[in-house]
Design a protein around this motif. Structure first.
Motif, PDB file in Angstrom:
ATOM      1  N   GLN A  94     -21.856  -3.357  -7.379  1.00 37.70           N
ATOM      2  CA  GLN A  94     -21.026  -4.380  -6.571  1.00 37.70           C
ATOM      3  C   GLN A  94     -20.679  -3.366  -5.427  1.00 37.70           C
ATOM      4  O   GLN A  94     -20.573  -3.931  -4.509  1.00 37.70           O
ATOM      5  CB  GLN A  94     -19.708  -4.766  -7.639  1.00 37.70           C
ATOM      6  N   GLU A  95     -20.403  -2.177  -5.695  1.00 36.19           N
ATOM      7  CA  GLU A  95     -19.881  -1.219  -4.673  1.00 36.19           C
ATOM      8  C   GLU A  95     -21.212  -1.116  -3.570  1.00 36.19           C
ATOM      9  O   GLU A  95     -20.989  -1.027  -2.479  1.00 36.19           O
ATOM     10  CB  GLU A  95     -19.705  -0.014  -5.152  1.00 36.19           C
ATOM     11  N   SER A  96     -22.329  -0.888  -4.144  1.00 36.21           N
ATOM     12  CA  SER A  96     -23.348  -0.974  -3.255  1.00 36.21           C
ATOM     13  C   SER A  96     -23.740  -2.218  -2.590  1.00 36.21           C
ATOM     14  O   SER A  96     -24.204  -2.207  -1.303  1.00 36.21           O
ATOM     15  CB  SER A  96     -24.731  -0.758  -4.022  1.00 36.21           C
ATOM     16  N   ARG A  97     -23.197  -3.246  -2.914  1.00 38.50           N
ATOM     17  CA  ARG A  97     -23.453  -4.493  -2.284  1.00 38.50           C
ATOM     18  C   ARG A  97     -22.424  -4.732  -1.152  1.00 38.50           C
ATOM     19  O   ARG A  97     -22.562  -5.751  -0.529  1.00 38.50           O
ATOM     20  CB  ARG A  97     -23.649  -5.475  -3.199  1.00 38.50           C
ATOM     21  N   THR A  98     -21.308  -3.938  -1.216  1.00 41.58           N
ATOM     22  CA  THR A  98     -20.593  -3.971  -0.039  1.00 41.58           C
ATOM     23  C   THR A  98     -21.094  -3.376   1.193  1.00 41.58           C
ATOM     24  O   THR A  98     -20.423  -3.444   2.417  1.00 41.58           O
ATOM     25  CB  THR A  98     -19.286  -3.233  -0.500  1.00 41.58           C
ATOM     26  N   LEU A  99     -22.198  -2.734   1.141  1.00 42.59           N
ATOM     27  CA  LEU A  99     -22.990  -2.332   2.187  1.00 42.59           C
ATOM     28  C   LEU A  99     -24.099  -3.199   2.548  1.00 42.59           C
ATOM     29  O   LEU A  99     -24.943  -3.501   1.734  1.00 42.59           O
ATOM     30  CB  LEU A  99     -23.451  -0.762   1.964  1.00 42.59           C
ATOM     31  N   VAL A 100     -24.135  -4.132   3.567  1.00 41.39           N
ATOM     32  CA  VAL A 100     -25.188  -4.945   3.949  1.00 41.39           C
ATOM     33  C   VAL A 100     -26.072  -4.252   4.763  1.00 41.39           C
ATOM     34  O   VAL A 100     -26.010  -3.739   5.769  1.00 41.39           O
ATOM     35  CB  VAL A 100     -24.356  -6.111   5.087  1.00 41.39           C
ATOM     36  N   ARG A 101     -27.413  -4.270   3.955  1.00 45.73           N
ATOM     37  CA  ARG A 101     -28.576  -3.636   4.533  1.00 45.73           C
ATOM     38  C   ARG A 101     -29.628  -4.650   4.962  1.00 45.73           C
ATOM     39  O   ARG A 101     -29.622  -5.656   4.618  1.00 45.73           O
ATOM     40  CB  ARG A 101     -28.978  -2.535   3.508  1.00 45.73           C
ATOM     41  N   ALA A 102     -30.436  -3.985   5.970  1.00 44.13           N
ATOM     42  CA  ALA A 102     -31.606  -4.781   6.300  1.00 44.13           C
ATOM     43  C   ALA A 102     -32.889  -4.792   5.366  1.00 44.13           C
ATOM     44  O   ALA A 102     -32.929  -3.898   4.582  1.00 44.13           O
ATOM     45  CB  ALA A 102     -32.321  -4.072   7.414  1.00 44.13           C
ATOM     46  N   MET A 132     -13.485   0.967 -10.842  1.00 42.65           N
ATOM     47  CA  MET A 132     -14.408   2.047 -11.302  1.00 42.65           C
ATOM     48  C   MET A 132     -13.626   3.029 -11.841  1.00 42.65           C
ATOM     49  O   MET A 132     -14.116   3.784 -12.837  1.00 42.65           O
ATOM     50  CB  MET A 132     -15.397   2.481 -10.109  1.00 42.65           C
ATOM     51  N   GLU A 133     -12.725   3.795 -11.279  1.00 46.85           N
ATOM     52  CA  GLU A 133     -11.697   4.843 -11.502  1.00 46.85           C
ATOM     53  C   GLU A 133     -11.412   4.456 -12.777  1.00 46.85           C
ATOM     54  O   GLU A 133     -11.185   5.282 -13.790  1.00 46.85           O
ATOM     55  CB  GLU A 133     -10.704   5.108 -10.478  1.00 46.85           C
ATOM     56  N   GLU A 134     -10.636   3.189 -13.105  1.00 41.39           N
ATOM     57  CA  GLU A 134     -10.238   2.797 -14.476  1.00 41.39           C
ATOM     58  C   GLU A 134     -11.294   2.843 -15.612  1.00 41.39           C
ATOM     59  O   GLU A 134     -10.951   3.408 -16.600  1.00 41.39           O
ATOM     60  CB  GLU A 134      -9.628   1.628 -14.398  1.00 41.39           C
ATOM     61  N   VAL A 135     -12.484   2.055 -15.331  1.00 42.63           N
ATOM     62  CA  VAL A 135     -13.318   2.416 -16.304  1.00 42.63           C
ATOM     63  C   VAL A 135     -13.915   3.696 -16.520  1.00 42.63           C
ATOM     64  O   VAL A 135     -14.248   4.030 -17.780  1.00 42.63           O
ATOM     65  CB  VAL A 135     -14.486   1.209 -15.922  1.00 42.63           C
ATOM     66  N   GLN A 136     -13.967   4.382 -15.586  1.00 45.89           N
ATOM     67  CA  GLN A 136     -14.372   5.660 -15.571  1.00 45.89           C
ATOM     68  C   GLN A 136     -13.556   6.397 -16.599  1.00 45.89           C
ATOM     69  O   GLN A 136     -14.135   7.336 -17.568  1.00 45.89           O
ATOM     70  CB  GLN A 136     -14.495   6.444 -14.289  1.00 45.89           C
ATOM     71  N   LYS A 137     -12.204   6.445 -16.800  1.00 48.12           N
ATOM     72  CA  LYS A 137     -11.326   6.959 -17.525  1.00 48.12           C
ATOM     73  C   LYS A 137     -11.355   6.591 -18.974  1.00 48.12           C
ATOM     74  O   LYS A 137     -11.680   7.381 -19.711  1.00 48.12           O
ATOM     75  CB  LYS A 137      -9.925   6.758 -16.994  1.00 48.12           C
ATOM     76  N   GLN A 138     -11.555   5.203 -19.024  1.00 46.16           N
ATOM     77  CA  GLN A 138     -11.892   4.475 -20.431  1.00 46.16           C
ATOM     78  C   GLN A 138     -13.147   4.949 -20.998  1.00 46.16           C
ATOM     79  O   GLN A 138     -13.257   5.294 -22.277  1.00 46.16           O
ATOM     80  CB  GLN A 138     -11.955   3.089 -20.342  1.00 46.16           C
ATOM     81  N   GLY A 170     -14.703  -9.999   0.293  1.00 44.55           N
ATOM     82  CA  GLY A 170     -14.055  -8.807   0.885  1.00 44.55           C
ATOM     83  C   GLY A 170     -13.790  -8.966   2.337  1.00 44.55           C
ATOM     84  O   GLY A 170     -14.576 -10.122   2.736  1.00 44.55           O
ATOM     85  N   ARG A 171     -13.170  -8.250   2.801  1.00 40.38           N
ATOM     86  CA  ARG A 171     -12.830  -8.267   4.286  1.00 40.38           C
ATOM     87  C   ARG A 171     -13.849  -7.361   4.943  1.00 40.38           C
ATOM     88  O   ARG A 171     -14.086  -6.233   4.368  1.00 40.38           O
ATOM     89  CB  ARG A 171     -11.426  -7.655   4.539  1.00 40.38           C
ATOM     90  N   VAL A 172     -14.392  -7.818   6.064  1.00 43.85           N
ATOM     91  CA  VAL A 172     -15.598  -6.750   6.685  1.00 43.85           C
ATOM     92  C   VAL A 172     -14.743  -5.538   7.501  1.00 43.85           C
ATOM     93  O   VAL A 172     -13.617  -6.004   8.379  1.00 43.85           O
ATOM     94  CB  VAL A 172     -16.270  -7.695   7.785  1.00 43.85           C
ATOM     95  N   ILE A 197     -18.255  -3.998   3.884  1.00 42.07           N
ATOM     96  CA  ILE A 197     -17.265  -4.861   3.375  1.00 42.07           C
ATOM     97  C   ILE A 197     -16.343  -3.937   2.361  1.00 42.07           C
ATOM     98  O   ILE A 197     -16.789  -3.192   1.774  1.00 42.07           O
ATOM     99  CB  ILE A 197     -17.779  -6.050   2.440  1.00 42.07           C
ATOM    100  N   ASP A 198     -14.846  -4.409   2.515  1.00 43.28           N
ATOM    101  CA  ASP A 198     -13.841  -3.546   1.842  1.00 43.28           C
ATOM    102  C   ASP A 198     -14.156  -3.392   0.477  1.00 43.28           C
ATOM    103  O   ASP A 198     -14.449  -4.513  -0.222  1.00 43.28           O
ATOM    104  CB  ASP A 198     -12.689  -4.138   2.014  1.00 43.28           C
ATOM    105  N   SER A 199     -14.329  -2.057  -0.083  1.00 38.89           N
ATOM    106  CA  SER A 199     -14.705  -1.836  -1.505  1.00 38.89           C
ATOM    107  C   SER A 199     -13.373  -1.247  -2.332  1.00 38.89           C
ATOM    108  O   SER A 199     -13.735  -0.804  -3.377  1.00 38.89           O
ATOM    109  CB  SER A 199     -15.669  -1.127  -1.474  1.00 38.89           C
ATOM    110  N   GLU A 200     -12.117  -1.339  -1.755  1.00 35.64           N
ATOM    111  CA  GLU A 200     -11.021  -0.684  -2.311  1.00 35.64           C
ATOM    112  C   GLU A 200     -10.844  -1.121  -3.830  1.00 35.64           C
ATOM    113  O   GLU A 200     -10.575  -0.436  -4.663  1.00 35.64           O
ATOM    114  CB  GLU A 200      -9.928  -0.679  -1.526  1.00 35.64           C
ATOM    115  N   SER A 201     -10.753  -2.419  -3.958  1.00 36.72           N
ATOM    116  CA  SER A 201     -10.540  -3.018  -5.402  1.00 36.72           C
ATOM    117  C   SER A 201     -11.591  -2.578  -6.325  1.00 36.72           C
ATOM    118  O   SER A 201     -11.525  -2.214  -7.512  1.00 36.72           O
ATOM    119  CB  SER A 201     -10.377  -4.509  -5.228  1.00 36.72           C
TER     120      SER A 201
END
Length: 387
Positions: free
Chosen positions: A198-206, A147-153, A116-118, A138-142
Motif C-alpha cells: 500500500q505504501e508503494s502505491r502512494t507513489l503514482v508511477r508511469a 506499519m510501525e505498529e505491525v512491525q513491533k507486533q 489519501g491527499r496528494v 499521495i500522503d502515506s502517513e497513516s
C-alpha cells in the motif's frame, strides 16, 4: 550721297521681294501637298468601308448557301488551329484516399490506487516520462504508522515463536502452543507486506514510456482509488485509424498495401492494413480501418495523415486526361484527328484517379487526340495542327 542711298534702297527692295516670293512658293507647295494627303486618306477610308460592307455581304451569303448546301459549308469552313497528344497505354492503378488520425494502443488514464491527499505533483503536461518514473505522491502517513505498529507486533511474535520452537524441539509444551505462535508470526508478516504494498502505491508511477497529455489532479486534493489523475499516452504501438465508405466493403482487407503520408512533416511510407472493422457506423455509413505504424520519431498521437489504399489495378489500360472528355445527350466523347478533320469519338470510361481516366471502350491508344483547342472544334471540322 543721294545716289548711294538710292542704290541701297533699290537693292533692299529687290532682296525683300525675293524673300516674299520664296515664302509664297513654299506656302503654295505645302498647301498643295496637304491637299493631296487628305485626298489619299479619304480615299483609303472609303475603300475600307466598301471592303467591310463587301465582307459582310460575303459572310451573309456564305451562311445562306451553307444552310442550303451543308457540304459547301464544310468545304469553306476555316481551319481551327489545335495541338494534339497521344493516349497513354500502360498500368492503371486506382487508390482510395481517406484522412486518418494517429492513435496509440497505450492511451490510458492513470488513477490513484489508495485513498489519501496528494502531497506532490511531479509530472506536467507534455512531459516525457520513462517507465517506473514517479509522477505524483499521495500522503502515506497513516500507512507508515500502521506499519510501525505491525512491525513491533511482529518482533514480539517472532520472539514468542522462536521460544516455542525451541521448547517444541525439546518436546516441552504442546503442539497447539507452537502452531499458534507460528500462525501469529506469519499473519503479522503478511500484514506488514500488505502495508508495504500500500505504501508503494502512494507513489503514482508511469506504467510505460510515454507523454503526459493532461494533469487532472491538484496539490492537496483528496483522491480515492480509481480517481483519474493523468492522461498518459505511450510513444510506442502507434496506429492510424480511418473511416472508409461502406462502398469499399470487400475491396479493402487485412494485409493490403497502403501508403501513408503526413502533410505536417512531409513524410510518407508504405505499410499494411492491420485490421478492418465489421460494423457500419449508421451516422456516416463508414467502417473502421486500422493501419500499423512502425516507430517513427516525428510521428505523434493525434497527428493527421492521408491513407492511399489501392483498390483497383490493370496492367494494360488506355488512359487520357480528364479535361479532354466531353459529354452530350448520347454519352461521353473525345475529339480525334483523322485526315485533317476533327472527329467525335464516343467512349466508355472506367475508373478515374486524379487527372487520368481509364478508357475501356472507344479508343485503342493509337489515336491522335485534340488537345489545345478541343472546345473550338466539332465533328468534321477542318483543323490545322500547330508545329
Amino acid at each position: 550721297m543721294k545716289t548711294n542711298t538710292s542704290i541701297y534702297t533699290n537693292r533692299y527692295m529687290k532682296t525683300y521681294s525675293s524673300l516674299i516670293l520664296i515664302l509664297l512658293t513654299v506656302v503654295a507647295f505645302s498647301c498643295g501637298k496637304k491637299d493631296e494627303l487628305t485626298v489619299k486618306k479619304d480615299e483609303l477610308a472609303s475603300l475600307k468601308k466598301d471592303a467591310n460592307e463587301l465582307r459582310l455581304k460575303i459572310e451573309a451569303l456564305e451562311k445562306e448557301i451553307s444552310l442550303l448546301d451543308p457540304e459547301f459549308g464544310l468545304a469553306n469552313r476555316k481551319a481551327v488551329l489545335i495541338s494534339t497528344i497521344q493516349p497513354t497505354v500502360g498500368k492503371f492503378e486506382n487508390y482510395v484516399e481517406v484522412a486518418g488520425s494517429v492513435l496509440s494502443k497505450k492511451n490510458v488514464n492513470i488513477s490513484g490506487e489508495v485513498s489519501g491527499r496528494v502531497t506532490e505533483v511531479i509530472a506536467i503536461e507534455g512531459m516525457q516520462v520513462a517507465k517506473g518514473q514517479v509522477m505524483a505522491r499521495i500522503d502515506s502517513e497513516s500507512i507508515q504508522r500502521n506499519m510501525e505498529e505491525v512491525q513491533k507486533q511482529l518482533e514480539l511474535a517472532t520472539i514468542v515463536f522462536e521460544k516455542q520452537e525451541r521448547l517444541w524441539n525439546q518436546q516441552i509444551g504442546t503442539e497447539l502452543q507452537f502452531l499458534e505462535a507460528k500462525n501469529r508470526k506469519e499473519t503479522l508478516e503478511k500484514n506488514l507486506a500488505s502495508l508495504r504494498t500500500q505504501e508503494s502505491r502512494t507513489l503514482v508511477r508511469a506504467p510505460f514510456n510515454g507523454t503526459v497529455e493532461s494533469v487532472q489532479v491538484r496539490l492537496g486534493e483528496l483522491v480515492q482509488p480509481g480517481s483519474p489523475m493523468f492522461q498518459f499516452v505511450g510513444v510506442s504501438e502507434l496506429y492510424v485509424e480511418a473511416d472508409v465508405s461502406e462502398r469499399y466493403i470487400g475491396v479493402i482487407s487485412r494485409g493490403d498495401s497502403v501508403e501513408i503520408s503526413f502533410p505536417s512533416i512531409n513524410e510518407s511510407f508504405r505499410t499494411k492494413v492491420s485490421a478492418v472493422g465489421s460494423i457500419i457506423n449508421p451516422n456516416n455509413r463508414t467502417f473502421k480501418v486500422e493501419v500499423f505504424l512502425p516507430n517513427l520519431p516525428n510521428v505523434k498521437p493525434n497527428m493527421v495523415s492521408v491513407l492511399k489504399i489501392k483498390d483497383y489495378e490493370v496492367d494494360e489500360a488506355v488512359k487520357v486526361p480528364n479535361y479532354l472528355i466531353l459529354q452530350d445527350n448520347r454519352g461521353e466523347y473525345v475529339f480525334i484527328v483523322e485526315d485533317g478533320l476533327s472527329k467525335k469519338r464516343y467512349i466508355k470510361r472506367g475508373r478515374t484517379y486524379k487527372d487520368r481516366s481509364e478508357i475501356v471502350e472507344g479508343l485503342t491508344g493509337t489515336e491522335t487526340l485534340v488537345d489545345k483547342g478541343f472546345r473550338e472544334v466539332g465533328d468534321n471540322f477542318s483543323v490545322t495542327i500547330a508545329a
